[in-house]
Design a protein around this motif. Structure first.
Motif, PDB file in Angstrom:
ATOM      1  N   THR A 154     -31.473 -16.583  -4.438  1.00 39.44           N
ATOM      2  CA  THR A 154     -30.981 -17.694  -3.632  1.00 39.44           C
ATOM      3  C   THR A 154     -29.686 -17.292  -2.934  1.00 39.44           C
ATOM      4  O   THR A 154     -29.031 -16.312  -3.321  1.00 39.44           O
ATOM      5  N   GLU A 155     -29.315 -18.079  -1.942  1.00 40.77           N
ATOM      6  CA  GLU A 155     -28.115 -17.762  -1.167  1.00 40.77           C
ATOM      7  C   GLU A 155     -26.853 -17.768  -2.023  1.00 40.77           C
ATOM      8  O   GLU A 155     -25.930 -16.991  -1.780  1.00 40.77           O
ATOM      9  N   SER A 156     -26.810 -18.630  -3.032  1.00 43.57           N
ATOM     10  CA  SER A 156     -25.610 -18.730  -3.859  1.00 43.57           C
ATOM     11  C   SER A 156     -25.321 -17.432  -4.604  1.00 43.57           C
ATOM     12  O   SER A 156     -24.171 -17.138  -4.938  1.00 43.57           O
ATOM     13  N   MET A 157     -26.370 -16.637  -4.873  1.00 50.39           N
ATOM     14  CA  MET A 157     -26.161 -15.356  -5.555  1.00 50.39           C
ATOM     15  C   MET A 157     -25.401 -14.367  -4.692  1.00 50.39           C
ATOM     16  O   MET A 157     -24.843 -13.396  -5.184  1.00 50.39           O
ATOM     17  N   ALA A 158     -25.409 -14.604  -3.382  1.00 53.12           N
ATOM     18  CA  ALA A 158     -24.803 -13.657  -2.449  1.00 53.12           C
ATOM     19  C   ALA A 158     -23.348 -13.981  -2.137  1.00 53.12           C
ATOM     20  O   ALA A 158     -22.753 -13.362  -1.258  1.00 53.12           O
ATOM     21  N   MET A 159     -22.761 -14.951  -2.845  1.00 51.96           N
ATOM     22  CA  MET A 159     -21.381 -15.321  -2.562  1.00 51.96           C
ATOM     23  C   MET A 159     -20.435 -14.150  -2.791  1.00 51.96           C
ATOM     24  O   MET A 159     -19.491 -13.952  -2.044  1.00 51.96           O
ATOM     25  N   ASP A 160     -20.673 -13.375  -3.840  1.00 55.89           N
ATOM     26  CA  ASP A 160     -19.917 -12.138  -4.055  1.00 55.89           C
ATOM     27  C   ASP A 160     -20.650 -11.036  -3.312  1.00 55.89           C
ATOM     28  O   ASP A 160     -21.473 -10.311  -3.874  1.00 55.89           O
ATOM     29  N   ALA A 161     -20.350 -10.933  -2.023  1.00 55.50           N
ATOM     30  CA  ALA A 161     -21.157 -10.096  -1.127  1.00 55.50           C
ATOM     31  C   ALA A 161     -21.179  -8.631  -1.541  1.00 55.50           C
ATOM     32  O   ALA A 161     -22.224  -7.970  -1.477  1.00 55.50           O
ATOM     33  N   ASP A 162     -20.043  -8.099  -1.982  1.00 57.75           N
ATOM     34  CA  ASP A 162     -19.983  -6.674  -2.321  1.00 57.75           C
ATOM     35  C   ASP A 162     -20.849  -6.359  -3.539  1.00 57.75           C
ATOM     36  O   ASP A 162     -21.628  -5.399  -3.531  1.00 57.75           O
ATOM     37  N   SER A 163     -20.708  -7.172  -4.589  1.00 58.45           N
ATOM     38  CA  SER A 163     -21.513  -6.943  -5.797  1.00 58.45           C
ATOM     39  C   SER A 163     -22.993  -7.147  -5.506  1.00 58.45           C
ATOM     40  O   SER A 163     -23.841  -6.353  -5.944  1.00 58.45           O
ATOM     41  N   ALA A 164     -23.302  -8.222  -4.763  1.00 53.09           N
ATOM     42  CA  ALA A 164     -24.703  -8.506  -4.438  1.00 53.09           C
ATOM     43  C   ALA A 164     -25.316  -7.385  -3.629  1.00 53.09           C
ATOM     44  O   ALA A 164     -26.465  -6.992  -3.856  1.00 53.09           O
ATOM     45  N   SER A 165     -24.546  -6.855  -2.682  1.00 53.92           N
ATOM     46  CA  SER A 165     -25.052  -5.761  -1.844  1.00 53.92           C
ATOM     47  C   SER A 165     -25.378  -4.532  -2.678  1.00 53.92           C
ATOM     48  O   SER A 165     -26.422  -3.893  -2.489  1.00 53.92           O
ATOM     49  N   THR A 166     -24.508  -4.211  -3.623  1.00 49.30           N
ATOM     50  CA  THR A 166     -24.738  -3.050  -4.501  1.00 49.30           C
ATOM     51  C   THR A 166     -26.014  -3.229  -5.319  1.00 49.30           C
ATOM     52  O   THR A 166     -26.856  -2.319  -5.395  1.00 49.30           O
ATOM     53  N   ASP A 181     -34.646 -16.994  -0.996  1.00 48.23           N
ATOM     54  CA  ASP A 181     -35.376 -18.242  -1.220  1.00 48.23           C
ATOM     55  C   ASP A 181     -34.536 -19.438  -0.763  1.00 48.23           C
ATOM     56  O   ASP A 181     -33.304 -19.386  -0.760  1.00 48.23           O
ATOM     57  N   ASP A 182     -35.222 -20.516  -0.379  1.00 42.96           N
ATOM     58  CA  ASP A 182     -34.558 -21.777  -0.005  1.00 42.96           C
ATOM     59  C   ASP A 182     -33.500 -21.575   1.066  1.00 42.96           C
ATOM     60  O   ASP A 182     -32.412 -22.171   1.007  1.00 42.96           O
ATOM     61  N   PHE A 183     -33.808 -20.757   2.062  1.00 45.82           N
ATOM     62  CA  PHE A 183     -32.798 -20.426   3.070  1.00 45.82           C
ATOM     63  C   PHE A 183     -32.344 -21.675   3.822  1.00 45.82           C
ATOM     64  O   PHE A 183     -33.145 -22.510   4.226  1.00 45.82           O
ATOM     65  N   GLY A 184     -31.035 -21.776   4.014  1.00 44.45           N
ATOM     66  CA  GLY A 184     -30.469 -22.882   4.780  1.00 44.45           C
ATOM     67  C   GLY A 184     -29.982 -24.039   3.939  1.00 44.45           C
ATOM     68  O   GLY A 184     -29.392 -24.983   4.463  1.00 44.45           O
ATOM     69  N   LYS A 202     -37.377 -17.121   3.157  1.00 42.19           N
ATOM     70  CA  LYS A 202     -38.217 -18.276   2.841  1.00 42.19           C
ATOM     71  C   LYS A 202     -37.549 -19.557   3.352  1.00 42.19           C
ATOM     72  O   LYS A 202     -36.428 -19.894   2.943  1.00 42.19           O
ATOM     73  N   ILE A 203     -38.234 -20.245   4.247  1.00 43.20           N
ATOM     74  CA  ILE A 203     -37.730 -21.490   4.813  1.00 43.20           C
ATOM     75  C   ILE A 203     -37.986 -22.607   3.809  1.00 43.20           C
ATOM     76  O   ILE A 203     -39.125 -22.850   3.409  1.00 43.20           O
ATOM     77  N   ASP A 204     -36.922 -23.302   3.422  1.00 43.48           N
ATOM     78  CA  ASP A 204     -37.038 -24.310   2.377  1.00 43.48           C
ATOM     79  C   ASP A 204     -37.945 -25.462   2.798  1.00 43.48           C
ATOM     80  O   ASP A 204     -37.951 -25.882   3.958  1.00 43.48           O
ATOM     81  N   GLN A 205     -38.692 -25.979   1.826  1.00 39.57           N
ATOM     82  CA  GLN A 205     -39.650 -27.046   2.106  1.00 39.57           C
ATOM     83  C   GLN A 205     -38.978 -28.340   2.581  1.00 39.57           C
ATOM     84  O   GLN A 205     -39.620 -29.177   3.213  1.00 39.57           O
ATOM     85  N   SER A 206     -37.692 -28.505   2.283  1.00 37.61           N
ATOM     86  CA  SER A 206     -36.993 -29.714   2.741  1.00 37.61           C
ATOM     87  C   SER A 206     -36.932 -29.778   4.261  1.00 37.61           C
ATOM     88  O   SER A 206     -36.853 -30.869   4.838  1.00 37.61           O
ATOM     89  N   PHE A 207     -36.969 -28.627   4.936  1.00 39.29           N
ATOM     90  CA  PHE A 207     -37.004 -28.603   6.399  1.00 39.29           C
ATOM     91  C   PHE A 207     -38.421 -28.803   6.919  1.00 39.29           C
ATOM     92  O   PHE A 207     -38.633 -29.369   7.978  1.00 39.29           O
ATOM     93  N   VAL A 208     -39.405 -28.315   6.143  1.00 36.05           N
ATOM     94  CA  VAL A 208     -40.791 -28.326   6.606  1.00 36.05           C
ATOM     95  C   VAL A 208     -41.408 -29.718   6.537  1.00 36.05           C
ATOM     96  O   VAL A 208     -42.155 -30.125   7.435  1.00 36.05           O
ATOM     97  N   ALA A 237     -42.771 -19.926   5.168  1.00 32.45           N
ATOM     98  CA  ALA A 237     -42.477 -21.359   5.105  1.00 32.45           C
ATOM     99  C   ALA A 237     -43.080 -21.947   3.836  1.00 32.45           C
ATOM    100  O   ALA A 237     -44.273 -21.787   3.571  1.00 32.45           O
ATOM    101  N   GLU A 238     -42.244 -22.646   3.054  1.00 37.63           N
ATOM    102  CA  GLU A 238     -42.713 -23.310   1.842  1.00 37.63           C
ATOM    103  C   GLU A 238     -43.014 -24.776   2.130  1.00 37.63           C
ATOM    104  O   GLU A 238     -42.532 -25.351   3.095  1.00 37.63           O
ATOM    105  N   GLY A 239     -43.823 -25.390   1.290  1.00 40.45           N
ATOM    106  CA  GLY A 239     -44.088 -26.815   1.413  1.00 40.45           C
ATOM    107  C   GLY A 239     -45.018 -27.185   2.552  1.00 40.45           C
ATOM    108  O   GLY A 239     -44.950 -28.301   3.075  1.00 40.45           O
ATOM    109  N   VAL A 240     -45.910 -26.266   2.929  1.00 40.33           N
ATOM    110  CA  VAL A 240     -46.859 -26.537   4.016  1.00 40.33           C
ATOM    111  C   VAL A 240     -47.986 -27.414   3.470  1.00 40.33           C
ATOM    112  O   VAL A 240     -48.731 -27.001   2.584  1.00 40.33           O
TER     113      VAL A 240
END
Length: 281
Positions: A154-166, A181-184, A202-208, A237-240
């Motif tokens: 998920t996007e929240s895992m990428a908050m520490d960009a340097d560690s996540a990138s490694t 997952d759950d982008f946006g 992955k486009i979150d189903q809340s948008f779809v 796209a999820e939630g189709v």
């Protein structure tokens, strides 16, 4: 404190008597959760992902369920937050990876077409120091080519960009695929789309779900698809659930579709039956 965390963090909560029963319930649930792996109470269901143009199966997502003899079938929304909080998500997540890889191998041996299986990683798993060697060992023990395993973060895992990138680059060296997952819906940052080795968005189903009536959701989805394609990232796209969803998503170039319109998540045997009856034309 934990009540505040469950309500989104960065907030304060006043104590009330009902919290005691909630805490007591969590203690009892945690005790059952600790026994669940030993008692083999977890199962994986598989939801197909369909190529929007060819209508062939592109892959499946593995989704965990907990079948407890006292409580019945328990959805992830009910036990995953507690598993995260208690740290039990780490052994549960490792079980999911092992089970998914064994299923991949079983389907290959049965002669099913080879497609990737997606598995969600929790934030606790993602930052475990032994994540990469653990996944490598699981793949080797199951004798599965890494390209057939897709890891969703998920996007929240990428908050520490340097560690996540490694970590992500080490995972890519193994040969697995990476999806956001759950982008946006989380801590969106366009910079990591360029920085991280991402294969799928992955486009979150809340948008779809409301694209037939909500102009903003339509604009958001079309923008995500255009952005991803400009970066050579495949969109899912999820939630189709409806023909309207399919028509709009195909019109705007979404690559892969997933949702109840095609199939609900299925046990392995039911998925195999679904696959044999799937109309590819």
């Amino acid at each position: 404190m934990y009540h505040a965390k469950r309500n989104g963090k960065n907030n304060f909560q006043f104590y009330c008597d009902s919290m005691h029963s909630k805490i007591q319930g969590n203690v009892e649930m945690e005790s059952l959760l600790r026994k669940a792996i030993t008692n083999k109470e977890f199962i994986l269901l598989y939801q197909p992902q369909i190529n929007a143009n060819s209508k062939t199966i592109r892959g499946v997502e593995a989704l965990i369920r907990w079948n407890n003899k006292e409580l019945g079938m328990i959805s992830p929304a009910e036990f995953i937050p507690l598993a995260e909080e208690s740290g039990l998500i780490v052994p549960i997540g490792e079980w999911v990876l092992k089970e998914a890889c064994q299923q991949i191998k079983a389907w290959h041996q049965q002669g099913l077409p080879k497609f990737p299986v997606s598995v969600n990683l929790s934030i606790r798993q993602f930052y475990q120091h032994d994540l990469v060697p653990t996944i490598q060992q699981i793949l080797e023990e199951a004798d599965v080519d890494p390209k057939y395993l897709e890891l969703e973060i998920t996007e929240s895992m990428a908050m520490d960009a340097d560690s996540a990138s490694t970590i992500l680059n080490e995972l890519k060296k193994l040969g697995v695929c990476i999806a956001i997952d759950d982008f946006g819906t989380g801590y969106s940052s366009l910079s990591y789309l360029k920085k991280f080795p991402i294969d799928h968005l992955k486009i979150d189903q809340s948008f779809v779900k409301d694209i037939s009536v909500d102009v903003d959701d339509r604009d958001i989805i079309s923008t995500i698809i255009m952005l991803a394609h400009n970066l050579d990232i495949v969109t899912i796209a999820e939630g189709v659930e409806t023909e309207e969803h399919i028509t709009f998503l195909k019109k705007h170039g979404c690559d892969v579709l997933q949702g109840y319109h095609f199939s609900k998540p299925l046990p392995p045997k039911d998925f195999e039956k679904w696959y044999s009856n799937w109309n590819f034309k």
